[in-house]
Design a protein around this motif. Structure first.
Motif, PDB file in Angstrom:
ATOM      1  N   ASN A  77       3.936 -12.509  20.619  1.00 29.29           N
ATOM      2  CA  ASN A  77       3.516 -13.132  19.440  1.00 29.29           C
ATOM      3  C   ASN A  77       1.820 -12.485  19.123  1.00 29.29           C
ATOM      4  N   LEU A  78       2.086 -11.547  18.384  1.00 33.86           N
ATOM      5  CA  LEU A  78       1.084 -10.726  17.652  1.00 33.86           C
ATOM      6  C   LEU A  78       0.759 -10.858  16.380  1.00 33.86           C
ATOM      7  N   LEU A  79      -0.506 -11.219  15.893  1.00 37.88           N
ATOM      8  CA  LEU A  79      -0.848 -11.378  14.532  1.00 37.88           C
ATOM      9  C   LEU A  79      -1.901 -10.611  13.997  1.00 37.88           C
ATOM     10  N   SER A  80      -1.498  -9.956  13.025  1.00 40.02           N
ATOM     11  CA  SER A  80      -2.532  -8.929  12.597  1.00 40.02           C
ATOM     12  C   SER A  80      -2.879  -8.983  11.129  1.00 40.02           C
ATOM     13  N   VAL A  81      -4.286  -9.150  11.076  1.00 44.06           N
ATOM     14  CA  VAL A  81      -4.985  -9.574   9.715  1.00 44.06           C
ATOM     15  C   VAL A  81      -5.786  -8.277   9.396  1.00 44.06           C
ATOM     16  N   SER A  82      -5.126  -7.585   7.912  1.00 40.71           N
ATOM     17  CA  SER A  82      -5.840  -6.438   7.562  1.00 40.71           C
ATOM     18  C   SER A  82      -6.789  -6.807   6.084  1.00 40.71           C
ATOM     19  N   LEU A  83      -7.974  -6.410   6.248  1.00 40.69           N
ATOM     20  CA  LEU A  83      -9.222  -6.627   5.207  1.00 40.69           C
ATOM     21  C   LEU A  83      -9.212  -5.469   4.691  1.00 40.69           C
ATOM     22  N   TYR A  84      -8.941  -4.990   3.208  1.00 39.62           N
ATOM     23  CA  TYR A  84      -9.288  -4.020   2.717  1.00 39.62           C
ATOM     24  C   TYR A  84      -9.539  -4.357   1.172  1.00 39.62           C
ATOM     25  N   SER A  85      -8.752  -3.885   0.449  1.00 38.14           N
ATOM     26  CA  SER A  85      -8.834  -4.135  -1.138  1.00 38.14           C
ATOM     27  C   SER A  85      -8.587  -5.663  -1.123  1.00 38.14           C
ATOM     28  N   GLY A  86      -7.504  -6.309  -0.244  1.00 40.68           N
ATOM     29  CA  GLY A  86      -7.215  -7.598  -0.181  1.00 40.68           C
ATOM     30  C   GLY A  86      -6.928  -7.935   1.233  1.00 40.68           C
ATOM     31  N   ILE A  87      -6.212  -9.209   1.296  1.00 39.96           N
ATOM     32  CA  ILE A  87      -6.155  -9.462   2.942  1.00 39.96           C
ATOM     33  C   ILE A  87      -4.551  -9.678   3.132  1.00 39.96           C
TER      34      ILE A  87
ATOM     35  N   PHE B 288     -22.710   0.693  -5.829  1.00 39.27           N
ATOM     36  CA  PHE B 288     -22.846   0.489  -4.511  1.00 39.27           C
ATOM     37  C   PHE B 288     -21.580   0.603  -3.786  1.00 39.27           C
ATOM     38  N   SER B 289     -21.486   1.570  -2.832  1.00 38.55           N
ATOM     39  CA  SER B 289     -20.299   1.745  -2.129  1.00 38.55           C
ATOM     40  C   SER B 289     -19.998   1.166  -0.722  1.00 38.55           C
ATOM     41  N   PHE B 290     -18.976   1.321  -0.028  1.00 39.91           N
ATOM     42  CA  PHE B 290     -18.515   0.938   1.226  1.00 39.91           C
ATOM     43  C   PHE B 290     -19.588   1.607   2.000  1.00 39.91           C
ATOM     44  N   GLU B 291     -19.735   3.031   1.782  1.00 36.36           N
ATOM     45  CA  GLU B 291     -20.423   4.031   2.729  1.00 36.36           C
ATOM     46  C   GLU B 291     -21.989   3.331   2.713  1.00 36.36           C
TER      47      GLU B 291
ATOM     48  N   ALA C  74     -13.382 -12.866   1.984  1.00 36.36           N
ATOM     49  CA  ALA C  74     -13.361 -12.275   3.221  1.00 36.36           C
ATOM     50  C   ALA C  74     -12.666 -10.697   3.428  1.00 36.36           C
ATOM     51  N   SER C  75     -12.420 -10.268   1.885  1.00 35.04           N
ATOM     52  CA  SER C  75     -11.839  -8.865   2.206  1.00 35.04           C
ATOM     53  C   SER C  75     -13.212  -7.931   1.974  1.00 35.04           C
ATOM     54  N   GLU C  76     -13.018  -6.649   2.407  1.00 32.29           N
ATOM     55  CA  GLU C  76     -14.242  -5.739   2.316  1.00 32.29           C
ATOM     56  C   GLU C  76     -14.399  -5.466   0.803  1.00 32.29           C
ATOM     57  N   ASN C  77     -13.513  -5.510   0.135  1.00 33.16           N
ATOM     58  CA  ASN C  77     -13.885  -5.320  -1.464  1.00 33.16           C
ATOM     59  C   ASN C  77     -14.723  -6.433  -2.026  1.00 33.16           C
TER      60      ASN C  77
ATOM     61  N   MET D 249     -23.046  -9.972   5.342  1.00 31.20           N
ATOM     62  CA  MET D 249     -22.273  -9.969   6.394  1.00 31.20           C
ATOM     63  C   MET D 249     -22.202 -11.229   7.207  1.00 31.20           C
ATOM     64  N   GLU D 250     -23.306 -11.999   7.336  1.00 29.24           N
ATOM     65  CA  GLU D 250     -22.946 -13.348   7.863  1.00 29.24           C
ATOM     66  C   GLU D 250     -22.032 -14.145   6.850  1.00 29.24           C
ATOM     67  N   HIS D 251     -22.171 -14.222   5.815  1.00 28.63           N
ATOM     68  CA  HIS D 251     -21.204 -15.061   4.921  1.00 28.63           C
ATOM     69  C   HIS D 251     -19.749 -14.506   5.069  1.00 28.63           C
ATOM     70  N   PHE D 252     -19.623 -13.101   5.155  1.00 27.27           N
ATOM     71  CA  PHE D 252     -18.137 -12.358   5.094  1.00 27.27           C
ATOM     72  C   PHE D 252     -17.707 -12.737   6.446  1.00 27.27           C
ATOM     73  N   ILE D 253     -18.450 -12.880   7.559  1.00 24.54           N
ATOM     74  CA  ILE D 253     -17.659 -13.289   8.940  1.00 24.54           C
ATOM     75  C   ILE D 253     -17.492 -14.768   8.989  1.00 24.54           C
ATOM     76  N   GLU D 254     -18.566 -15.679   8.377  1.00 24.37           N
ATOM     77  CA  GLU D 254     -18.202 -17.015   8.170  1.00 24.37           C
ATOM     78  C   GLU D 254     -17.016 -17.268   7.501  1.00 24.37           C
ATOM     79  N   TYR D 255     -16.520 -16.942   6.482  1.00 24.23           N
ATOM     80  CA  TYR D 255     -15.469 -17.012   5.553  1.00 24.23           C
ATOM     81  C   TYR D 255     -14.425 -16.320   6.444  1.00 24.23           C
ATOM     82  N   LEU D 256     -14.393 -15.265   7.011  1.00 22.40           N
ATOM     83  CA  LEU D 256     -13.147 -14.727   7.593  1.00 22.40           C
ATOM     84  C   LEU D 256     -12.871 -15.618   8.890  1.00 22.40           C
TER      85      LEU D 256
END
Length: 385
Positions: free
Chosen positions: A206-216, A279-282, A261-264, A299-306
């Motif tokens: 039972n493996l669950l993978s969540v991908s965060l990039y342009s969306g989730i 302002f870019s990802f880099e 909670a996506s990187e975008n 980042m704190e908010h990002f992790i909280e929502y994630l």
């Protein structure tokens, strides 16, 4: 009780033997019998056929003790090659892998437009080039798997790709008609979870993978199989609403998880805070390294929502392994620990939470692995890099 005719049983035995050889990399006939429980006569017949078809090769184990050196069996890695393709928003990545799952060549092509015909021509030409490169091997190019950052149904028809505005595109049929080779179309998040299962967590049921990039996106493996839903649309977890009447989403709702909670979404909020449009990802990575206060706060908010969304997933699916696939979190110190610290419910249960080591390579490695599995006809596949 599972029953079947002789041909089905033979196929199942072949799959079991081949899977065992791949998992162990090098194994004797006697060891295969111990591992699988099959009798020596069955193994002898199946191994002979696999050798005749160049799926496996023999070698003798070097050792200094007296007696006959055992003959070892291993996958014939150079008998053919699988092509994995990650069709993203601004680039297409092509990776060629041998039958052992090891990448041997990668190309990245920039996408000038989202036009279907233009991208189709790029894909067609590149695949033809790879066919030419592989034509001297026993099986040549054994299959092509394309990862789509959008919705793919159970017939492998692309229902919707928001990044390119595509709707109801039968890329599989179009390419197969053009090239005369098997093409497989799969959602990118599903391929990410497949890569985790095949390369990293071989025995996780039972493996669950969540991908965060342009969306989730969500990929869920149960007993080695992808959970896809009735039409194949399962996994669009980014459109789970976590903030009622929140930020409007392109799906038509407001407050969707991927808006928080996506990187975008993180890049967008930092741009708003800094009042900088480009302002870019880099730039975010540099800001984290330099401990820039505004970026650390976001980042704190990002992790909280994630964590809010992950908590919902844990309660829904009770996964054994929970993998978060994010290039940002992969480069952010203690990301997994910070997430775990916010998953404190006594009801939520999971065995392990970690950030993927693959990063953006997960989709394309899953594509290569799926191509290999389809070609070899095995139900279980365990590879290592």
């Amino acid at each position: 009780m599972l029953t079947g005719d002789a041909s089905l049983i033979k196929k199942m035995n072949r799959s079991l033997i081949l899977s065992t050889i791949i998992e162990h990399k090098s194994i004797s006939r006697a060891e295969i019998a111990k591992v699988t429980g099959l009798n020596k006569a069955t193994i002898s017949v199946q191994v002979s056929e696999l050798l005749d078809h160049a799926f496996i090769v023999e070698s003798q184990l070097e050792h200094k003790s007296l007696g006959r050196r055992p003959i070892m069996l291993s996958i014939n890695e150079k008998a053919g090659f699988a092509l994995g393709i990650d069709l993203d928003k601004t680039t297409i990545t092509f990776t060629l892998a041998d039958l052992g799952g090891c990448p041997v060549h990668t190309d990245v092509i920039d996408l000038p437009v989202s036009n279907y015909e233009v991208i189709f021509d790029i894909l067609s030409q590149q695949i033809k080039d790879y066919q030419s490169k592989c034509e001297q091997t026993h099986y040549g190019l054994i299959g092509v798997v394309i990862g789509i950052h959008g919705i793919v149904d159970t017939n492998e028809i692309i229902y919707f790709v928001p990044q390119h505005g595509w709707k109801n595109k039968n890329l599989k049929k179009d390419l197969e008609n053009e090239l005369g080779i098997y093409i497989y179309i799969e959602n990118n998040a599903n391929l990410c979870s497949f890569a985790e299962r095949v390369y990293k967590h071989h025995h996780s049921n039972n493996l669950l993978s969540v991908s965060l990039y342009s969306g989730i996106g969500l990929g869920f493996m149960i007993n080695g199989e992808l959970l896809k839903g009735y039409h194949g649309y399962a996994g669009e977890i980014g459109h789970m609403i976590i903030v009622p009447n929140g930020v409007p989403c392109s799906c038509g709702n407001s407050g969707c998880w991927e808006q928080y909670a996506s990187e975008n979404s993180l890049t967008r909020r930092v741009c708003q805070d800094q009042q900088i449009l480009d302002f870019s990802f880099e730039d975010i990575l540099i800001g984290l390294k330099e401990q820039e206060p505004t970026i650390l706060k976001e980042m704190e908010h990002f992790i909280e929502y994630l964590a809010i969304g992950l908590n919902n997933l844990i309660n829904l699916y009770n996964p054994e392994i929970l993998v978060v696939n994010s290039e940002l979190l992969r480069l952010y110190p203690n990301a997994a620990e910070e997430l775990k610290a916010q998953l404190t419910s006594t009801i939520s249960h999971y065995s392990e939470l970690l950030v993927s080591e693959f990063g953006k390579k997960a989709c394309i490695m899953g594509a290569c692995a799926l191509g290999i599995q389809k070609f070899l006809g095995v139900s279980e596949l365990s590879l290592t890099l």
